[in-house]
Design a protein around this motif. Structure first.
Motif, PDB file in Angstrom:
ATOM      1  N   TYR A  67       0.861  -1.176   0.000  1.00 52.20           N
ATOM      2  CA  TYR A  67       0.000   0.000   0.000  1.00 52.20           C
ATOM      3  C   TYR A  67       0.900   1.229   0.000  1.00 52.20           C
ATOM      4  CZ  TYR A  67      -3.792   3.080   1.557  1.00 52.20           C
ATOM      5  OH  TYR A  67      -4.731   4.079   1.660  1.00 52.20           O
ATOM      6  N   PRO A  68       0.620   2.243  -0.828  1.00 49.32           N
ATOM      7  CA  PRO A  68       1.576   3.343  -1.006  1.00 49.32           C
ATOM      8  C   PRO A  68       1.787   4.226   0.214  1.00 49.32           C
ATOM      9  CG  PRO A  68      -0.442   3.737  -2.276  1.00 49.32           C
ATOM     10  CD  PRO A  68      -0.499   2.324  -1.791  1.00 49.32           C
ATOM     11  N   SER A  69       0.785   4.391   1.072  1.00 49.76           N
ATOM     12  CA  SER A  69       0.972   5.195   2.284  1.00 49.76           C
ATOM     13  C   SER A  69       1.677   4.360   3.353  1.00 49.76           C
ATOM     14  CB  SER A  69      -0.376   5.678   2.819  1.00 49.76           C
ATOM     15  OG  SER A  69      -1.003   6.554   1.909  1.00 49.76           O
ATOM     16  N   LYS A  70       2.580   4.997   4.100  1.00 49.51           N
ATOM     17  CA  LYS A  70       3.346   4.299   5.123  1.00 49.51           C
ATOM     18  C   LYS A  70       2.664   4.425   6.479  1.00 49.51           C
ATOM     19  CE  LYS A  70       6.389   3.357   1.992  1.00 49.51           C
ATOM     20  NZ  LYS A  70       6.375   2.005   1.387  1.00 49.51           N
ATOM     21  N   ILE A  71       2.883   3.444   7.340  1.00 53.04           N
ATOM     22  CA  ILE A  71       2.236   3.422   8.644  1.00 53.04           C
ATOM     23  C   ILE A  71       2.618   4.629   9.479  1.00 53.04           C
ATOM     24  CG2 ILE A  71       4.056   2.006   9.674  1.00 53.04           C
ATOM     25  CD1 ILE A  71       0.250   1.982  10.500  1.00 53.04           C
ATOM     26  N   ASP A  72       3.835   5.149   9.323  1.00 53.33           N
ATOM     27  CA  ASP A  72       4.265   6.305  10.118  1.00 53.33           C
ATOM     28  C   ASP A  72       3.371   7.512   9.881  1.00 53.33           C
ATOM     29  OD1 ASP A  72       6.294   4.744  11.060  1.00 53.33           O
ATOM     30  OD2 ASP A  72       7.881   5.702   9.895  1.00 53.33           O
ATOM     31  N   TRP A  73       2.850   7.657   8.665  1.00 48.73           N
ATOM     32  CA  TRP A  73       1.976   8.794   8.350  1.00 48.73           C
ATOM     33  C   TRP A  73       0.771   8.801   9.282  1.00 48.73           C
ATOM     34  CZ3 TRP A  73      -2.972   9.982   6.783  1.00 48.73           C
ATOM     35  CH2 TRP A  73      -3.153  11.223   6.168  1.00 48.73           C
ATOM     36  N   TYR A  74       0.229   7.640   9.551  1.00 54.39           N
ATOM     37  CA  TYR A  74      -0.941   7.524  10.414  1.00 54.39           C
ATOM     38  C   TYR A  74      -0.565   7.654  11.890  1.00 54.39           C
ATOM     39  CZ  TYR A  74      -2.871   5.521   6.134  1.00 54.39           C
ATOM     40  OH  TYR A  74      -3.260   5.320   4.831  1.00 54.39           O
ATOM     41  N   VAL A  75       0.426   6.889  12.313  1.00 55.87           N
ATOM     42  CA  VAL A  75       0.782   6.846  13.731  1.00 55.87           C
ATOM     43  C   VAL A  75       1.306   8.195  14.207  1.00 55.87           C
ATOM     44  CG1 VAL A  75       2.348   5.813  15.413  1.00 55.87           C
ATOM     45  CG2 VAL A  75       1.174   4.361  13.743  1.00 55.87           C
ATOM     46  N   ASP A  76       2.174   8.823  13.427  1.00 55.43           N
ATOM     47  CA  ASP A  76       2.747  10.101  13.853  1.00 55.43           C
ATOM     48  C   ASP A  76       1.676  11.167  13.997  1.00 55.43           C
ATOM     49  OD1 ASP A  76       5.185   8.854  13.794  1.00 55.43           O
ATOM     50  OD2 ASP A  76       5.916   9.849  11.979  1.00 55.43           O
ATOM     51  N   SER A  77       0.736  11.209  13.079  1.00 53.09           N
ATOM     52  CA  SER A  77      -0.316  12.223  13.154  1.00 53.09           C
ATOM     53  C   SER A  77      -1.234  11.977  14.349  1.00 53.09           C
ATOM     54  CB  SER A  77      -1.112  12.276  11.848  1.00 53.09           C
ATOM     55  OG  SER A  77      -1.719  11.032  11.561  1.00 53.09           O
ATOM     56  N   ILE A  78      -1.549  10.708  14.617  1.00 56.46           N
ATOM     57  CA  ILE A  78      -2.378  10.390  15.783  1.00 56.46           C
ATOM     58  C   ILE A  78      -1.676  10.805  17.068  1.00 56.46           C
ATOM     59  CG2 ILE A  78      -3.310   8.484  17.168  1.00 56.46           C
ATOM     60  CD1 ILE A  78      -3.819   7.016  14.511  1.00 56.46           C
ATOM     61  N   ARG A  79      -0.406  10.515  17.184  1.00 62.72           N
ATOM     62  CA  ARG A  79       0.327  10.839  18.413  1.00 62.72           C
ATOM     63  C   ARG A  79       0.416  12.341  18.626  1.00 62.72           C
ATOM     64  NH1 ARG A  79       5.274   6.305  18.272  1.00 62.72           N
ATOM     65  NH2 ARG A  79       3.904   4.500  18.661  1.00 62.72           N
ATOM     66  N   LEU A  80       0.550  13.102  17.566  1.00 66.81           N
ATOM     67  CA  LEU A  80       0.583  14.553  17.706  1.00 66.81           C
ATOM     68  C   LEU A  80      -0.718  15.080  18.297  1.00 66.81           C
ATOM     69  CD1 LEU A  80       2.283  15.692  14.364  1.00 66.81           C
ATOM     70  CD2 LEU A  80       3.168  16.049  16.676  1.00 66.81           C
ATOM     71  N   MET A  81      -1.838  14.609  17.776  1.00 64.50           N
ATOM     72  CA  MET A  81      -3.123  15.099  18.257  1.00 64.50           C
ATOM     73  C   MET A  81      -3.455  14.542  19.639  1.00 64.50           C
ATOM     74  SD  MET A  81      -4.034  17.269  15.988  1.00 64.50           S
ATOM     75  CE  MET A  81      -2.241  17.585  15.895  1.00 64.50           C
ATOM     76  N   THR A  82      -3.036  13.328  19.933  1.00 63.54           N
ATOM     77  CA  THR A  82      -3.249  12.755  21.257  1.00 63.54           C
ATOM     78  C   THR A  82      -2.491  13.551  22.314  1.00 63.54           C
ATOM     79  OG1 THR A  82      -3.569  10.554  20.322  1.00 63.54           O
ATOM     80  CG2 THR A  82      -3.035  10.661  22.655  1.00 63.54           C
TER      81      THR A  82
END
Length: 270
Positions: free
Chosen positions: A139-154
């Motif tokens: 899948y072209p999107s990497k897992i870090d894109w999701y996890v990093d953004s979630i952690r910032l908002m959390t």
């Protein structure tokens, strides 16, 4: 709520053994269930549901582990469990002849619903679903894109920190994502993402018997021509339509193109 809004209410229902939260729009016409993607709680699809609600009794789900739906330590966040949720949700609310529109991960969930939990389902729309799997390209999107953004908002960082994650979105769209992203359970997101690569959606496609549409993002990079050919062989008669100007997040990139495409398949245009 303004007088022109089709939003009715948010509510919970217990189905498949968990609390499922949803937003309801319209309340009239054929039933339509909208299943969002991997980190898209129901409110982030409100701008789409508002318009769908003009013609359809529209239900936008919070997939388990997202938004206000149930999330507990050790919960099964598999796509198979999510598909069971959708089937049980439709039965719990007594929805008959409903249409399922699923974006990205929601499209993969939709395929599982149509193959294994199709009671009451009349039509399926898969919007740019991940076609990755064992032996297939990633899948072209990497897992870090999701996890990093979630952690910032959390952590309570300002929503502007998400600007680099979604550079083409409006401030309103980024702000809304920032408001709800902390409700995405990281374990749920990681398990779903991993399943994009460890499970194969294609093995379920021959079991789909309802009229089905595949909507492809022209600039998404998720679905290529060879993928379309394979899916057409597995689901004879499937309708394929492209939204040329849109990336993977089709309604955010080209809202009118999204609805133009959807209107080639829905029984009543929106």
């Amino acid at each position: 709520m303004t007088s022109s809004s089709t939003f009715l209410y948010g509510a919970n229902v217990r189905a498949n053994g968990i609390r499922q939260h949803y937003l309801r729009y319209g309340g009239k016409g054929p039933a339509l269930i909208l299943v969002p993607g991997i980190t898209s709680p129901a409110p982030t699809w409100g701008f789409v549901a508002e318009r769908l609600g003009q013609q359809y009794d529209t239900y936008v789900l919070d997939v388990r582990g997202r938004g206000l739906s149930e999330t507990v330590p050790g919960m099964d966040y598999s796509l198979a469990a999510c598909a069971q949720d959708v089937g049980a949700f439709a039965q719990a609310l007594g929805l008959k002849d409903y249409i399922l529109v699923g974006h990205s991960m929601g499209g993969r969930i939709g395929a599982l619903v149509a193959a294994n939990h199709a009671e009451g389902l009349s039509r399926l729309v898969m919007v740019d679903p991940p076609v990755s799997g064992p032996g297939r390209r990633a899948y072209p999107s990497k897992i870090d894109w999701y996890v990093d953004s979630i952690r910032l908002m959390t952590a309570g960082e300002p929503w502007e920190r998400l600007r680099d994650f979604s550079p083409t979105w409006t401030d309103e769209e980024v702000r809304l994502r920032g408001e709800w992203l902390h409700t995405c359970n990281e374990d749920a997101i990681v398990q779903s993402y991993n399943e994009f690569h460890t499970t194969d959606m294609h093995v379920h496609l021959p079991q789909i018997k309802v009229p089905t549409m595949l909507m492809v993002a022209g600039k998404g990079g998720v679905i290529e021509a060879k993928d379309i050919e394979e899916i057409q062989q597995l689901v004879p008669g499937i309708k394929v339509d492209h939204v040329p100007k849109a990336g993977h997040m089709i309604p955010w990139d080209d809202l009118e193109g999204f609805f133009d495409s959807l209107n080639t398949f829905l029984p009543t245009k929106v």
